[in-house]
Scaffold this motif. Structure first.
Motif, mmCIF file in Angstrom:
data_model
loop_
_atom_site.group_PDB
_atom_site.id
_atom_site.type_symbol
_atom_site.label_atom_id
_atom_site.label_comp_id
_atom_site.label_asym_id
_atom_site.label_seq_id
_atom_site.Cartn_x
_atom_site.Cartn_y
_atom_site.Cartn_z
ATOM 1 N N ALA A 218 24.629 -2.133 16.317
ATOM 2 C CA ALA A 218 24.468 -1.561 15.530
ATOM 3 C C ALA A 218 24.621 -0.020 15.917
ATOM 4 O O ALA A 218 25.325 -0.042 16.912
ATOM 5 C CB ALA A 218 23.074 -1.443 15.573
ATOM 6 N N THR A 219 25.023 0.494 15.005
ATOM 7 C CA THR A 219 26.176 1.945 14.916
ATOM 8 C C THR A 219 24.829 3.059 14.449
ATOM 9 O O THR A 219 23.779 2.738 14.105
ATOM 10 C CB THR A 219 26.632 2.626 14.294
ATOM 11 N N LEU A 220 25.081 4.388 15.352
ATOM 12 C CA LEU A 220 23.713 5.236 14.010
ATOM 13 C C LEU A 220 24.728 5.765 12.927
ATOM 14 O O LEU A 220 25.976 6.784 13.579
ATOM 15 C CB LEU A 220 23.627 6.405 15.742
ATOM 16 N N ASP A 221 24.233 7.068 12.279
ATOM 17 C CA ASP A 221 25.307 8.276 11.787
ATOM 18 C C ASP A 221 24.130 8.969 12.229
ATOM 19 O O ASP A 221 22.981 9.337 11.928
ATOM 20 C CB ASP A 221 23.481 7.507 10.681
ATOM 21 N N GLU A 222 25.262 9.810 12.856
ATOM 22 C CA GLU A 222 24.745 10.624 12.931
ATOM 23 C C GLU A 222 24.355 11.677 12.650
ATOM 24 O O GLU A 222 23.921 12.859 12.618
ATOM 25 C CB GLU A 222 26.524 11.352 13.895
ATOM 26 N N GLY A 223 24.784 11.620 10.864
ATOM 27 C CA GLY A 223 24.398 12.499 9.821
ATOM 28 C C GLY A 223 22.898 12.956 9.463
ATOM 29 O O GLY A 223 22.046 13.327 8.844
ATOM 30 N N SER A 224 22.057 12.345 10.393
ATOM 31 C CA SER A 224 20.924 11.716 10.219
ATOM 32 C C SER A 224 19.929 11.752 11.154
ATOM 33 O O SER A 224 18.869 12.446 11.710
ATOM 34 C CB SER A 224 20.691 10.078 10.249
#
Length: 297
Positions: A218-224
């Motif tokens: 899993a990765t993080l959506d840095e725009g969120s």
């Protein structure tokens, strides 16, 4: 008048010095852990273990010589105890590093680091754990078990976690963010939605673990969320910001999850499913990878 002011100032300074001394004394453990490079307490005598531990068995370890997650650790330990009861697994929970001895580790099939931080092992204990994993033992590490307080242990930092923690947001510290689940087949993530929105303290690293050839879950959506650290430090990793991954270390299965700072995390049904699936994978009860019999079997 001047003498009176001078006397009041003197008393004020004495009161301030006393307050500082009392505050330091009351918070000395925290100061050691966070501001003075951590503690270096190492046990040499293990605690008594049950005569029989049912297999498969998990060694649950939550020792902290650096920052301690006071609320998360007991919440996670309670959840893991429930998992072992419900699934009929054996388990032993401790904060005594002396259990990391070859003859003791052979009684377990996997080790779980519950927010372990700092310099927790002697060189002999480090060597015993390294041999356990490389010979086929499973290993699950959560949240602080991948932070920068482990950087002095080269094998663990570079070959187990595989990337260096650089910080977490402070504007604010806990934020809602979108977790992008890449692997919907792995036991740890197959029950999760492809886009998973939740609140936590989000770790950033100096490079994506994918670059080391690790399998990103899993990765993080840095725009969120706002990946801004202390004093406005930019913690952005870009489009590839892994937050959970697995790989093989020798013959051992290793999985790291950067999630889980808060006690509330361990009450989330989705995160519970993730951790249970991760444990089943590290115990070789589900999923593929690093296919060899576990240590001690």
């Amino acid at each position: 008048m001047f003498r009176r002011i001078k006397k009041l100032l003197s008393w004020g300074l004495l009161a301030l010095a006393a307050w500082v001394a009392i505050s330091v004394a009351m918070n000395w453990d925290l100061i050691q852990r966070v501001a003075l490079g951590g503690k270096h307490d190492h046990e040499s005598v293990p605690p008594p273990l049950p005569a029989q531990i049912k297999r498969p068995a998990i060694l649950i370890f939550s020792k902290t010589n650096a920052f301690r997650h006071e609320e998360a650790i007991p919440a996670a330990n309670s959840l893991f105890a429930r998992f072992t009861r419900q699934n009929g697994w054996g388990a032993f929970q401790t904060e005594n590093g002396a259990v990391f001895r070859p003859d003791i580790l052979t009684r377990f099939d996997a080790v779980l680091f519950n927010n372990v931080s700092g310099d927790v092992f002697t060189p002999e204990q480090e060597a015993a754990f390294k041999a356990f994993v490389e010979k086929g033992g499973g290993f699950l590490a959560i949240h602080a078990s991948g932070d920068s307080s482990h950087k002095g242990w080269a094998w663990y930092a570079h070959e187990v976690i595989g990337t260096n923690f650089i910080g977490h947001p402070m504007s604010p510290q806990f934020q809602k963010a979108r977790v992008m689940v890449e692997d919907r087949i792995h036991p740890a993530t197959r029950a999760l939605p492809s886009i998973w929105t939740r609140t936590d303290e989000w770790y950033s690293f100096d490079k994506p673990s994918r670059k080391a050839g690790y399998h990103v879950l899993a990765t993080l959506d840095e725009g969120s969320y706002n990946p801004e650290g202390m004093f406005g430090t930019d913690l952005r990793m870009g489009k590839d910001h892994p937050i959970a991954w697995w790989h093989c270390v020798g013959k051992g299965r290793v999985l790291y999850s950067g999630l889980g700072h808060t006690a509330q995390s361990y009450a989330e049904p989705a995160y519970q499913k993730m951790l249970l699936g991760a444990l089943k994978w590290t115990l070789r009860l589900d999923g593929q990878g690093c296919d060899t019999p576990p240590a001690g079997r």
